[in-house]
Structures are given as structure tokens and as C-alpha cells.
Design an enzyme around this catalytic site. Structure first.
Site, mmCIF file in Angstrom:
data_model
loop_
_atom_site.group_PDB
_atom_site.id
_atom_site.type_symbol
_atom_site.label_atom_id
_atom_site.label_comp_id
_atom_site.label_asym_id
_atom_site.label_seq_id
_atom_site.Cartn_x
_atom_site.Cartn_y
_atom_site.Cartn_z
ATOM 1 C CG HIS A 244 36.966 36.547 42.453
ATOM 2 N ND1 HIS A 244 38.164 37.132 42.109
ATOM 3 C CD2 HIS A 244 36.213 37.544 42.982
ATOM 4 C CE1 HIS A 244 38.148 38.416 42.415
ATOM 5 N NE2 HIS A 244 36.977 38.700 42.952
ATOM 6 C CE LYS A 246 35.401 39.585 38.777
ATOM 7 N NZ LYS A 246 36.318 39.306 39.907
ATOM 8 C CG ASP A 251 30.168 33.355 17.603
ATOM 9 O OD1 ASP A 251 29.267 32.737 18.207
ATOM 10 O OD2 ASP A 251 29.940 34.293 16.826
ATOM 11 C CG HIS A 424 37.926 45.764 41.416
ATOM 12 N ND1 HIS A 424 37.522 44.893 40.415
ATOM 13 C CD2 HIS A 424 37.683 45.122 42.576
ATOM 14 C CE1 HIS A 424 37.037 43.784 40.954
ATOM 15 N NE2 HIS A 424 37.130 43.894 42.264
ATOM 16 C CE LYS A 426 40.303 41.839 40.508
ATOM 17 N NZ LYS A 426 40.160 42.503 41.760
ATOM 18 C CG ASP A 431 62.337 42.880 33.875
ATOM 19 O OD1 ASP A 431 62.452 43.745 34.755
ATOM 20 O OD2 ASP A 431 62.852 41.745 33.951
#
Length: 503
Positions: A244, A246, A251, A424, A426, A431
Site C-alpha cells: 500500500h 506510495k 537520484d 483520502h 492520512k 500540539d
């Protein structure tokens, strides 16, 4: 024509094969049970033995409860079914394949300027914990936060165009369309320029979005490719463990992560569920190394390429140091070990919070431990605000998410739904000081089954950008009150919550 495409699609064919397997198993078992009455008793004894084993097993309590109830409801087949698909551990083949590479790369995981033991605050933030798992913490790094995948896409294209040595890309979903076609043409161009291009995509994540043997088309264009954990239409737990992550590394000194995949809805070039709200993060500097080692671990598990990892470390054509105002640590989570890294970092941030915890998540399906942590934080006086989607991408998951509102709102925790469409992102911000952004959802699959990655950081300017994004997203969201949240606690939601860990 469209109907024909459905019938010859991989998802339809594989789905039919799995259904036929289930029918065959039921028919064969019924036939055998009719001929051998003792087997009926033996299977019930097996089911009871599995229940007792689950009670004593060091396992997530919600997951155990789901299986125990399922086995007790179906005492003849329940125990056998658990033995077939209930174990959450990846297949032995997958574990051996990846663990072997992890052992090889262990000495290269952390660079010399890793600084997770500098003071007591670093330990409280979980940096020593992450360092023990092989994820170094770096300061010679700059970060840039993106409030939408649309914005991140623009910079990603520019950095790909400027690549000189290599491009590593690892994504859960790849879908033919404007976004990926544009990236693909750039990758082909870079191959012609002599740039090494490696590409990993998850087979189940892309099951319906790319053609069969799509990797062969990429390889014909000079793009090296790995299909992660290819889906075999068998009744097996192995299909649960997906990549899952991404990740894009360019370089060695530029890296990207976040919630967006390579499909048009993630940049709002296609509207599937209203406006798609996602987040991304760009890393420049030594902090990219953690993303690089995550990618190479997966890559070498499949390609078995005996190469020195050192050659892919960050290299700079700039001044010796990058301006930064805090630390960065990219970290991963894997079902291969007993560490619940993603959940532990979330829990630690909630427990360490003194003033405020801000959360954006598309799915909110948590266990008792996470629920207690949020409630205790609120009882200490910490403000807890959680934004979830206003438009669902999966209706049943959406109903489960909403079923958690009422008991937490009773405790003073605030829930908001993003009204323009599907959220979508996350993200957790604690604080106004420390945040994490990446791929890890607040659900069982992300926290226990999938290969995931997030970026933990304290860089002040990026924290300000994350805070600004949360406030702007909040302004586009509707607050859920206690009275309204009561309607999300029906019998159907209770059943869904009971079996949510198995979904």
C-alpha cells in the site's frame, strides 16, 4: 462490448474461480460428512481447539473476537476456514523472500548523521524506537507539504524531468489515464536519456485498472518492473498482504510519499466521489534514504540484484547543507514482523499530546486500545478533532467509520465530515509541533496487514502548512453532533463492526 470486457476481465475470472473453489469445498465436505459421521464431530472438536488457541494467542482482541464468533456460529466449517485463511501472517514464501533482503541491507539502513538519541524529547517522540527498527532520523533535509495531490503532481513531473541517474517508483494503484500516461511518457523519455527507471505496483491494487501482463509493456519500454505479490485465484490469506506504499525516489536526494496513487481521481482529473482531498509530502536531502531502502528491500526481494546499496545514497550538487528547522524520519510498517509500527507511532503521538490532536483519515475503524487512547487524551484536556469523508468510496466501510462517532462524541471528541467529496488524506498533527503524513489509515488493513510508509517530522514551516491545511479543510467540513451521530448505531453497523477486522 462493455459487458464482454467485464466477462473477460481478470477480476471477473478470478472472482469466479474463487467462488467455484468455495462451492467445491462445501460440496465435497458435505458429501464426506454424509458418509463419515465421525468427521462431523472431528471438525467440531477442531473448531473448539482453534477457539481455545485464539483465546491464548497474542493477537488483536477485535480480530480474535471476530473469528471466535464466526467459528462458534459455524462450528463444522469455522475452524477449518480459519486454518485456511485466518492467519494474518504473510505466506512463508513472501516472508522468506523479503526477510532475506532485510538481513542483507541491515548494516546500510541508517546513515552516519542519524540523530535519534540526541535528547529525551527524541525518545518521547519515538525516534529511538524507529531507529531500533532501522529508520534513521535526519536534519539535513527539507520537506514540502501538499494539501492536494493536484499540487504534488506538478512538482513530481518537474523532478522526474530533471532526473539524471535513477527513478524508483512504488505504488498501490496504477490506472491508465491522463496522470499515469503523462508520467509514463516522461519515464520512457528518461530511459532514452540513460536514466535507470524501476517501477513496482501492487497486483491486487491494480487488478481492475491495468491490463494483464502490464509489466511486460513497461519492460518493453525499458522500464524495469516488479509486480508485488501477484494475485493467484486461490482461497488463501496471501492475497491480504498488499503493498500500500506510495514512494518515488529521484537520484537519491528527492523523495515523495503521501496518500495519492497514480490515477486520475487523485489529482481531480476525474471525479468519482466528488472532490478528492489527498495529501503529499516531498523530501529533499538525507531523509530520503529511508524511502530508498524501503524501495530497494522490496525490489531486491523479487529481482535478486546483487548491488551495493551505498551507490543509491543521497548525493548533492548543492551546498553542503540544506536549510531546515527540525528533524525528518520516513518509516515503514510491514506484516512480516510482530511490530505494529504504524499503530505504535499514532498511539505515542496521542499519548504524548498536551494540547491538541488533529487527524485526517478516510477510514476510521479502530480497536479498543486506540479508542481508549483517544478518550484518555480528551479526559486530560487535549482537544481531539477528526475529519473523515463526506462522500464514501466504500459504503460499508463508511458505515463502520460513522458507527464510532457516538461513543467518542460523548467523550468530547469532535468529528467532521469533508462535504465536497472523498477525503483520502492520512495525517496526524500533535500540539502544532510534530506531524506524520503518509499512507497509513486508521483501519485494520493498514495497521496489521499491509506494507505501508509514513513521514514523521517537526520542521516548523511544514508544520505550519499542515496546520493551515487542516483549518481550511475544517472550514469545508460539517461538524457531527451527538444527536445526529446516534443514527449510525444500528444492528447492521454492529454486525459490520463485529466483522470489520476480517474485511
Amino acid at each position: 462490448m462493455k459487458l464482454l470486457k467485464v466477462f473477460i476481465s481478470r477480476i471477473f475470472i478470478f472472482g469466479m474461480l474463487i467462488i467455484l473453489q468455495m462451492i467445491w469445498i462445501v460440496l465435497m465436505t458435505s458429501s464426506v460428512l454424509a458418509s463419515y459421521q465421525w468427521l462431523n464431530t472431528a471438525l467440531k472438536v477442531l473448531s473448539m481447539a482453534v477457539v481455545l488457541w485464539l483465546v491464548n494467542k497474542d493477537e488483536n482482541s477485535s480480530y480474535k473476537l471476530s473469528w471466535i464468533i464466526l467459528i462458534l456460529v459455524f462450528p463444522v466449517f469455522g475452524g477449518l476456514l480459519y486454518l485456511m485463511i485466518g492467519n494474518k501472517k504473510p505466506s512463508r514464501r513472501l516472508r522468506h523472500r523479503i526477510q532475506h533482503v532485510i538481513d542483507d541491507i541491515q548494516d546500510e539502513l541508517i546513515m552516519e548523521d542519524e540523530m535519534s538519541d540526541k535528547d529525551e524529547q527524541f525518545k518521547k517522540d519515538g525516534l529511538t524506537y524507529l531507529a531500533d527498527l532501522g529508520f534513521g532520523t535526519y536534519t539535513n533535509t527539507q520537506t514540502k507539504y501538499y494539501a492536494l495531490g493536484d499540487y504534488c503532481y506538478v512538482d513530481l513531473l518537474r523532478d522526474i524531468m530533471n532526473a539524471k541517474h535513477y527513478i524508483f517508483m512504488e505504488y498501490f494503484i496504477v490506472a491508465r489515464g491522463m496522470m499515469f500516461e503523462t508520467i509514463l511518457e516522461l519515464l520512457k523519455q528518461k530511459v532514452q536519456e540513460g536514466v535507470e527507471v524501476r517501477f513496482i505496483y501492487d497486483d491486487v491494487g491494480s487488478l481492475t485498472t491495468v491490463s494483464y501482463r502490464f509489466e511486460k509493456k513497461l519492460e518493453q519500454a525499458g522500464i524495469q518492473c516488479v509486480v508485488f505479490n501477484p494475485f493467484v485465484p486461490m482461497l488463501s490469506v496471501a492475497m491480504n498482504h498488499r503493498d500500500h506504499r506510495k514512494i518515488c525516489v529521484i537520484d537519491g536526494y528527492i523523495g515523495y510519499s503521501g496518500g495519492f496513487n497514480l490515477a486520475d481521481e487523485y489529482i481531480n482529473a476525474k471525479m468519482r466521489f466528488g472532490h478528492w482531498k489527498d495529501t503529499g509530502i516531498r523530501i529533499e536531502g538525507n531523509g530520503v534514504w529511508n524511502l530508498t531502502t524501503m524501495f530497494l528491500t522490496t525490489w531486491n526481494a523479487y529481482k535478486h540484484q546483487d548491488q551495493s546499496y551505498v551507490q543509491y545514497r543521497p548525493t548533492f550538487n548543492q551546498k553542503d547543507t540544506l536549510l531546515n528547522d527540525g528533524y525528518v524520519v520516513a518509516y515503514g510498517d510491514s506484516p512480516l514482523d510482530e511490530e505494529r509500527t504504524g499503530e505504535n507511532i499514532y498511539l505515542n503521538m496521542i499519548q504524548q499530546a498536551k494540547h491538541e490532536i488533529l487527524i485526517m483519515t478516510p477510514y476510521f475503524i479502530i480497536d479498543e486500545t486506540m479508542m481508549k487512547a483517544l478518550i484518555l487524551a480528551r479526559r486530560k484536556g487535549v482537544v481531539v478533532k477528526i475529519i473523515t469523508p463526506g462522500v464514501p468510496d466504500k459504503k460499508n466501510v463508511y458505515r463502520v467509520t460513522r458507527s464510532y462517532y457516538y461513543p467518542l462524541i460523548q467523550e468530547g471528541i469532535e468529528f467532521y465530515e469533508y462535504k465536497p467529496g472523498f477525503l483520502h488524506a492520512k495525517m496526524v498533527l500533535c500540539d502544532q509541533r510534530i506531524a506524520t503524513v503518509g499512507t497509513i489509515n486508521f483501519d485494520y488493513r493498514s495497521l496489521y496487514l499491509h506494507f505501508e510508509c509514513n513521514v514523521l517530522l517537526t520542521q516548523k514551516q511544514t508544520i505550519l502548512d499542515i496546520s493551515k491545511d487542516f483549518k481550511e479543510t475544517l472550514a469545508l467540513s460539517e461538524k457531527i453532533d451527538l444527536k445526529y451521530s446516534r443514527r449510525f448505531r444500528g444492528i447492521y453497523e454492529a454486525i459490520l463492526r463485529l466483522f470489520a477486522p476480517l474485511m
